[in-house]
Design an enzyme around this catalytic site. Structure first.
Site, PDB file in Angstrom:
ATOM      1  N   TYR A 471      58.516 -88.065  42.398  1.00 21.70           N
ATOM      2  CA  TYR A 471      57.665 -87.106  42.915  1.00 21.70           C
ATOM      3  C   TYR A 471      57.721 -85.967  43.004  1.00 21.70           C
ATOM      4  O   TYR A 471      57.874 -85.245  43.576  1.00 21.70           O
ATOM      5  CB  TYR A 471      57.300 -87.790  44.679  1.00 21.70           C
ATOM      6  CG  TYR A 471      56.704 -89.122  44.022  1.00 21.70           C
ATOM      7  CD1 TYR A 471      56.066 -89.609  44.262  1.00 21.70           C
ATOM      8  CD2 TYR A 471      58.030 -90.340  45.261  1.00 21.70           C
ATOM      9  CE1 TYR A 471      55.770 -90.834  44.206  1.00 21.70           C
ATOM     10  CE2 TYR A 471      57.464 -91.073  44.910  1.00 21.70           C
ATOM     11  CZ  TYR A 471      57.071 -91.373  44.746  1.00 21.70           C
ATOM     12  OH  TYR A 471      56.135 -92.917  45.055  1.00 21.70           O
TER      13      TYR A 471
HETATM   14  P1  FDA Z   1      55.277 -89.878  32.416  1.00 22.36           P
HETATM   15  O1  FDA Z   1      54.943 -91.091  31.530  1.00 22.36           O
HETATM   16  O2  FDA Z   1      54.863 -89.209  33.098  1.00 22.36           O
HETATM   17  O3  FDA Z   1      56.518 -89.669  32.480  1.00 22.36           O
HETATM   18  C1  FDA Z   1      57.928 -89.151  33.992  1.00 22.36           C
HETATM   19  C2  FDA Z   1      58.816 -87.830  32.939  1.00 22.36           C
HETATM   20  O4  FDA Z   1      59.543 -89.411  32.522  1.00 22.36           O
HETATM   21  C3  FDA Z   1      58.430 -86.897  32.239  1.00 22.36           C
HETATM   22  O5  FDA Z   1      59.358 -85.182  32.510  1.00 22.36           O
HETATM   23  C4  FDA Z   1      58.747 -87.652  30.862  1.00 22.36           C
HETATM   24  O6  FDA Z   1      58.475 -86.712  30.077  1.00 22.36           O
HETATM   25  C5  FDA Z   1      59.740 -88.780  31.536  1.00 22.36           C
HETATM   26  N1  FDA Z   1      59.366 -89.749  30.693  1.00 22.36           N
HETATM   27  C6  FDA Z   1      58.912 -90.703  30.373  1.00 22.36           C
HETATM   28  N2  FDA Z   1      58.767 -91.444  29.581  1.00 22.36           N
HETATM   29  C7  FDA Z   1      60.303 -91.130  28.755  1.00 22.36           C
HETATM   30  C8  FDA Z   1      61.552 -91.356  27.798  1.00 22.36           C
HETATM   31  N3  FDA Z   1      61.398 -92.941  27.552  1.00 22.36           N
HETATM   32  N4  FDA Z   1      62.566 -91.042  27.765  1.00 22.36           N
HETATM   33  C9  FDA Z   1      63.007 -89.835  28.550  1.00 22.36           C
HETATM   34  N5  FDA Z   1      62.048 -89.561  29.465  1.00 22.36           N
HETATM   35  C10 FDA Z   1      60.826 -90.285  29.749  1.00 22.36           C
HETATM   36  N6  FDA Z   1      58.589 -94.003  42.611  1.00 22.36           N
HETATM   37  C11 FDA Z   1      59.320 -94.668  42.663  1.00 22.36           C
HETATM   38  O7  FDA Z   1      60.507 -94.870  42.680  1.00 22.36           O
HETATM   39  N7  FDA Z   1      58.199 -95.579  43.802  1.00 22.36           N
HETATM   40  C12 FDA Z   1      57.649 -96.249  43.893  1.00 22.36           C
HETATM   41  O8  FDA Z   1      56.594 -97.286  44.653  1.00 22.36           O
HETATM   42  C13 FDA Z   1      56.196 -95.226  43.218  1.00 22.36           C
HETATM   43  N8  FDA Z   1      55.548 -95.633  43.177  1.00 22.36           N
HETATM   44  C14 FDA Z   1      54.887 -94.553  42.763  1.00 22.36           C
HETATM   45  C15 FDA Z   1      53.411 -94.871  42.151  1.00 22.36           C
HETATM   46  C16 FDA Z   1      51.421 -94.055  41.958  1.00 22.36           C
HETATM   47  C17 FDA Z   1      50.823 -94.471  41.926  1.00 22.36           C
HETATM   48  C18 FDA Z   1      52.628 -92.749  41.537  1.00 22.36           C
HETATM   49  C19 FDA Z   1      51.792 -91.714  40.778  1.00 22.36           C
HETATM   50  C20 FDA Z   1      53.746 -92.683  41.445  1.00 22.36           C
HETATM   51  C21 FDA Z   1      54.504 -93.509  41.865  1.00 22.36           C
HETATM   52  N9  FDA Z   1      56.117 -93.071  41.346  1.00 22.36           N
HETATM   53  C22 FDA Z   1      56.907 -94.213  42.534  1.00 22.36           C
HETATM   54  C23 FDA Z   1      56.695 -92.548  41.141  1.00 22.36           C
HETATM   55  C24 FDA Z   1      57.422 -92.557  39.622  1.00 22.36           C
HETATM   56  O9  FDA Z   1      58.427 -93.171  40.278  1.00 22.36           O
HETATM   57  C25 FDA Z   1      56.768 -91.672  38.826  1.00 22.36           C
HETATM   58  O10 FDA Z   1      56.024 -90.734  38.641  1.00 22.36           O
HETATM   59  C26 FDA Z   1      57.634 -91.818  36.821  1.00 22.36           C
HETATM   60  O11 FDA Z   1      58.260 -90.432  36.421  1.00 22.36           O
HETATM   61  C27 FDA Z   1      56.527 -92.383  36.178  1.00 22.36           C
HETATM   62  O12 FDA Z   1      56.977 -92.776  35.598  1.00 22.36           O
HETATM   63  P2  FDA Z   1      55.810 -93.033  34.147  1.00 22.36           P
HETATM   64  O13 FDA Z   1      56.577 -93.283  32.844  1.00 22.36           O
HETATM   65  O14 FDA Z   1      54.387 -93.676  34.257  1.00 22.36           O
HETATM   66  O15 FDA Z   1      55.374 -91.322  33.392  1.00 22.36           O
END
Ligand code: FDA
Length: 527
Positions: A471
């Site tokens: 977060y």
């Molecule tokens: P996103 O694509 O935005 O990436 C997040 C970060 O990781 C960025 O810096 C990105 O550049 C990098 N990144 C993404 N993919 C990558 C890859 N393949 N290789 C290298 N870097 C990469 N957490 C938790 O532990 N338990 C929970 O229950 C929840 N619930 C939750 C609900 C909601 C509504 C939100 C908004 C967030 C959560 N989270 C959470 C937090 C969540 O784990 C965190 O926001 C993650 O980074 C989201 O991953 P995404 O791939 O969706 O994000």
């Protein structure tokens, strides 16, 4: 530092103004480079989305989950690249590096500070939306999951093959595997099995030199770092091999809501002493928010005690009656269901049909600011009262704090086992969330959550005040947008997220990406 984008045209030199100086940016060269490397014109049209492409906005917005970073003034990427093959990822790295674009990797797009799709410098997005395969092998109890898949797609993939295996990752089903596993991953199975990253046994990564590495070829240091040491830092993780965990065919979920007039403060006070010591099979969480009071026109604050038990209701009720009688849990508060349905229950969604887990847009998008704390000592009753009362303020109309009990397996894993250090001795983690709909009011709401966070300083962990990297909270400090960031500068936020593991992360970063190609506001900087 002020950056202004003056004009954006594909295949042309773009003129920019940075701190008053006019710069020429070789945007056209970047596109030319990428097009040459991909070569096939029909593939190019499916992989490169420039601002002139009619689908640009829909591709950009498809994975934006915080409306705060989707306004007309939000800086936009010069292009969005949606690779279909590993070679497209390698080419994007090569061309961005050679033509001066920052790369923002996006998997699920849930980054709370939007750093996967917003930057204050010329940037392109590498969007892994086409890397979504989930291959579940029930015989060996493992799965390969590509980064662009959501937790929901992984959960669905497992549940469609077996009812007795699961995976201990986050509660929300729309978060991307790529970002989630890059920061840890805690959910309802966390007390029983630990974090999602505790179950990663191999990965496929493309590094800053375009090399494709697996666990063996990347070495144990880098493999340690990518399991929670932050996204967009060590490379692009394309896929993860995870070990699945046993779950019973039937679990029991429950909710008991108590408001201020129903002793919510006292019951929450008691919960702090009990929740982290309960058997590992029982996860509990408290959701604090403003609700209507029974007196017409009045508001109160509700503590919603929710839980998931890895077993049946007949075993759960006597357990709670013995350990936490103050809650008054009754059979009618409980529902038996499968583990995969419990994900939907916690997401506030109907538990049938479960294929809603495949819907990446099942949850509404609003503007959000979040902050986290880890609490090691129980709060006093007066402290809890003050915290709850803050939810009666006007700015808290759409605020919620999710408080998740730790203990269990989390207590058994050493702080330096993986980059995520918040393990033994944590009673609970609090995620403070404030939401709003009108961007003009953003400042008021952000100010409220900052006040809440200040209030909690006396009760949260200290030296450092620990925070959960998943977060992201840029209030804690940031890297310089361009140029060098010193270890001291980054330590301000780095120690909060990673404690003593931060130093090792910096050393690994220095070794694998010394030129700091993979970077964002809170990526690990090299020395
Ligand atoms: P996103 O694509 O935005 O990436 C997040 C970060 O990781 C960025 O810096 C990105 O550049 C990098 N990144 C993404 N993919 C990558 C890859 N393949 N290789 C290298 N870097 C990469 N957490 C938790 O532990 N338990 C929970 O229950 C929840 N619930 C939750 C609900 C909601 C509504 C939100 C908004 C967030 C959560 N989270 C959470 C937090 C969540 O784990 C965190 O926001 C993650 O980074 C989201 O991953 P995404 O791939 O969706 O994000």
């Amino acid at each position: 530092m002020k950056f202004l984008q003056l004009s954006v045209l594909p295949f042309l030199i773009v003129t920019l103004s940075l701190n008053g100086a006019t710069l020429a940016h070789p945007y056209g060269d970047f596109l030319h480079c990428l097009s040459l490397r991909i070569s096939n014109s029909s593939t190019i049209s499916k992989v490169i989305y420039t601002q002139n492409n009619p689908s640009y906005s829909s591709v950009l917005n498809a994975s934006i989950h915080n409306a705060r970073f989707s306004t007309p003034t939000t800086p936009k990427p010069y292009a969005i690249i949606t690779p279909r093959k590993t070679s497209h990822v390698q080419s994007t790295i090569y061309c961005s590096k050679n033509h001066g674009f920052q790369l923002r990797i996006r998997s699920g797009g849930h980054d709370v500070e939007g750093v996967s799709y917003v930057a204050q410098v010329p940037f392109v997005i590498l969007d892994l939306v086409n890397f979504r395969d989930v291959k579940v092998d029930t015989k060996n109890e493992v799965a390969w999951v590509q980064s662009g898949a959501t937790t929901g797609e992984l959960y669905y993939g497992i549940a469609s093959k077996t009812q007795t295996l699961g995976f201990p990752a986050g509660i929300c089903h729309t978060i991307g595997i790529g970002g989630h596993l890059s920061g840890g991953g805690f959910g309802v199975l966390g007390r029983k099995y630990g974090l999602a990253v505790d179950h990663v046994i191999d990965a496929k990564l493309v590094d800053a030199n375009g090399r494709v590495l697996r666990r063996k070829s990347m070495g144990e240091d880098l493999f340690w770092a990518i399991r929670g040491g932050g996204g967009n830092t060590f490379g692009v993780v394309l896929a993860w091999k995870v070990k699945l965990v046993p779950v019973p065919p039937v679990v029991t979920v429950f909710t008991v809501n108590k408001n201020l007039e129903q002793n919510a403060t006292k019951i929450f006070h008691r919960w702090q002493y009990i929740a982290h010591k309960l058997p590992k099979d029982l996860f509990t969480t408290v959701w604090v928010m403003k609700v209507n009071s029974s007196q017409v026109g009045k508001k109160t604050v509700q503590a919603g005690f929710r839980g998931m038990f890895l077993g049946g209701v007949d075993e759960l009720i006597p357990l709670i009656q013995h350990e936490f009688p103050e809650l008054g849990l009754a059979k009618e508060n409980c529902t038996q269901m499968s583990w995969v349905q419990s994900i939907l229950y916690f997401g506030g969604l109907p538990i049938q049909p479960v294929d809603i887990l495949l819907n990446r847009h099942a949850l509404p998008v609003s503007s959000v600011k979040e902050k986290t704390d880890f609490v090691r000592e129980p709060m006093s009753e007066t402290g809890i009262e003050g915290f709850m009362n803050m939810f009666l303020e006007e700015e808290a109309d759409f605020a919620i704090t999710m408080i998740e009990a730790f203990g269990g397996r989390m207590d058994e894993i050493r702080e330096n086992e993986l980059p995520y250090p918040h393990r033994a001795g944590i009673l609970f983690e609090s995620t403070y969330i404030v939401q709003w709909t009108n961007e003009a009011d953003a400042g008021t709401y952000i100010n409220w959550i900052r006040r809440l966070y200040s209030y909690m300083a006396s009760y949260a962990s200290k030296s450092p005040r620990e925070a959960y990297y998943n977060y992201k909270d840029l209030d804690l400090g940031t890297n310089n947008i361009i140029g060098y960031t010193s270890y001291e500068q980054a330590s301000v936020w780095g120690l909060k997220y990673f404690k003593n593991n931060f130093k090792r992360l910096v050393q690994i970063k220095t070794k694998v990406d010394p030129m700091n190609f993979f970077r964002n506001e809170q990526s690990i900087p090299p020395l």
